[in-house]
Design a protein around this motif. Structure first.
Motif, short mmCIF file in Angstrom:
data_model
loop_
_atom_site.label_atom_id
_atom_site.label_comp_id
_atom_site.label_asym_id
_atom_site.label_seq_id
_atom_site.Cartn_x
_atom_site.Cartn_y
_atom_site.Cartn_z
N ASP A 80 43.81 22.96 32.82
CA ASP A 80 44.86 22.25 32.10
C ASP A 80 45.24 23.00 30.83
N PHE A 81 46.53 23.01 30.56
CA PHE A 81 47.08 23.56 29.33
C PHE A 81 47.63 22.39 28.53
N ARG A 82 47.14 22.17 27.31
CA ARG A 82 47.70 21.16 26.42
C ARG A 82 48.75 21.85 25.53
N LEU A 83 49.91 21.22 25.43
CA LEU A 83 51.05 21.83 24.76
C LEU A 83 51.44 21.07 23.50
N VAL A 84 51.98 21.78 22.53
CA VAL A 84 52.44 21.16 21.29
C VAL A 84 53.97 21.11 21.29
N PRO A 85 54.56 20.32 20.36
CA PRO A 85 56.01 20.11 20.39
C PRO A 85 56.84 21.37 20.55
N ASN A 86 57.82 21.22 21.43
CA ASN A 86 58.84 22.18 21.82
C ASN A 86 58.39 23.15 22.90
N GLN A 87 57.10 23.15 23.26
CA GLN A 87 56.70 23.93 24.43
C GLN A 87 57.17 23.19 25.69
N ASP A 88 57.73 23.94 26.62
CA ASP A 88 58.31 23.36 27.83
C ASP A 88 57.33 23.54 28.99
N PRO A 89 56.78 22.46 29.56
CA PRO A 89 55.80 22.61 30.64
C PRO A 89 56.36 23.32 31.87
N LYS A 90 57.62 23.09 32.20
CA LYS A 90 58.22 23.76 33.36
C LYS A 90 58.33 25.27 33.11
#
Length: 290
Positions: free
Chosen positions: A163-173
């Motif tokens: 799993d990759f946890r993302l912070v604001p403005n990172q786009d999962p797609k």
């Protein structure tokens, strides 16, 4: 997946001024946490197969071991400090003044948190990184023989969940596409299964829903709540954010750091349920006034 389908089908019905999601809780000091957003998520499974069946380990000089191949791939994705996918960090937005001020008030003690989590050592005592840094995590690996006694084999397959946890403005797609391209460029022949993509969300601190949540928490718990710009984990807030709802918080939770979330003996205290009911009642009264 079922929730996303429901939201898409009922988008008009679900339009509102604000959304409250359960999922926060109480901190180590017993203060209610008001969480203004969540990290995003890219959750995948990678399957790698090198043969039709396991073979005797005497064949190790001439056959590929899929676990060693997977280790090479994982090291090419994450070096222990940084994620090496192209463009992974490019879209991260700088912290605003308001968010920085909230983080400066985050006064949790690293040693107390370590004990409550039941771990032996923290790799980072700056707990603000829980909310501001994206991550790459190995959830589990399955391969070969791990039973009692010995069985000398070269496995034929291996599977890993990441799993990759993302912070604001990172786009999962966008990040998932970057991962696919990275694996292809590295020359690995693997199967990659997308198991969950969620957008990161962060609500502004001065919204009506936040103000009402803070004032109602003070009434019920007789203490200042702990306001966090976003959770270290993930909830499907992005589904509602895409509907145009910009005020989304996670609050009125009942768990604590020692609740063993997603682990054996997951638990909450009964008295915290009653406090949460009272908090919900007071919140609606406060929100109506704003």
């Amino acid at each position: 997946m079922n929730l996303s389908k429901y939201v898409e089908k009922n988008s008009e019905k679900l339009k509102s001024n604000a959304v409250i999601m359960e999922g926060s809780g109480l901190d180590i000091k017993g203060r209610p946490m008001i969480v203004l957003g969540v990290k995003g998520l890219v959750y995948i499974q990678i399957n790698l197969r090198t043969g039709e069946r396991d073979v005797h380990s005497s064949n190790a000089p001439i056959v590929y071991n899929p676990v060693w191949e997977l280790i090479k791939l994982l090291n090419s994705i994450f070096d222990g400090e940084k994620v090496k996918l192209k463009g992974f960090y490019d879209d991260i937005t700088p912290l605003s003044k308001e968010v920085t001020e909230l983080l400066d008030k985050y006064d949790q003690d690293p040693e107390e948190l370590r004990k409550s989590l039941g771990i032996y050592k923290l790799k980072n005592n700056d707990l603000r990184s829980l909310f501001t840094e994206p991550t790459c995590n190995i959830d589990g690996i399955i391969s070969g023989y791990v039973g009692k006694g010995s069985k000398t084999i070269v496995p034929s397959s291996v599977s890993v969940k990441l799993d990759f946890r993302l912070v604001p403005n990172q786009d999962p797609k966008k990040i998932f596409s970057s991962l696919l391209e990275h694996v292809k460029n590295q020359g690995f022949n693997v199967e990659i299964i997308e198991m969950g993509l969620e957008k990161p969300v962060r609500t502004e601190p001065n919204t009506a829903v936040t103000k009402a949540m803070v004032s109602s928490a003070k009434k019920v718990y007789s203490t200042e709540p702990l306001i966090i710009p976003n959770a270290a984990g993930t909830q499907p807030m992005g589904l509602f954010f895409d509907l145009g709802i910009k005020e989304i918080v996670s609050a009125i939770g009942v768990g604590t750091p020692s609740s063993n979330a997603h682990a054996p003996n997951e638990n909450v205290k009964i008295e915290n349920f009653y406090k949460a009911i009272e908090h919900a009642y007071e919140f609606y009264n406060e929100y109506e006034k704003i």
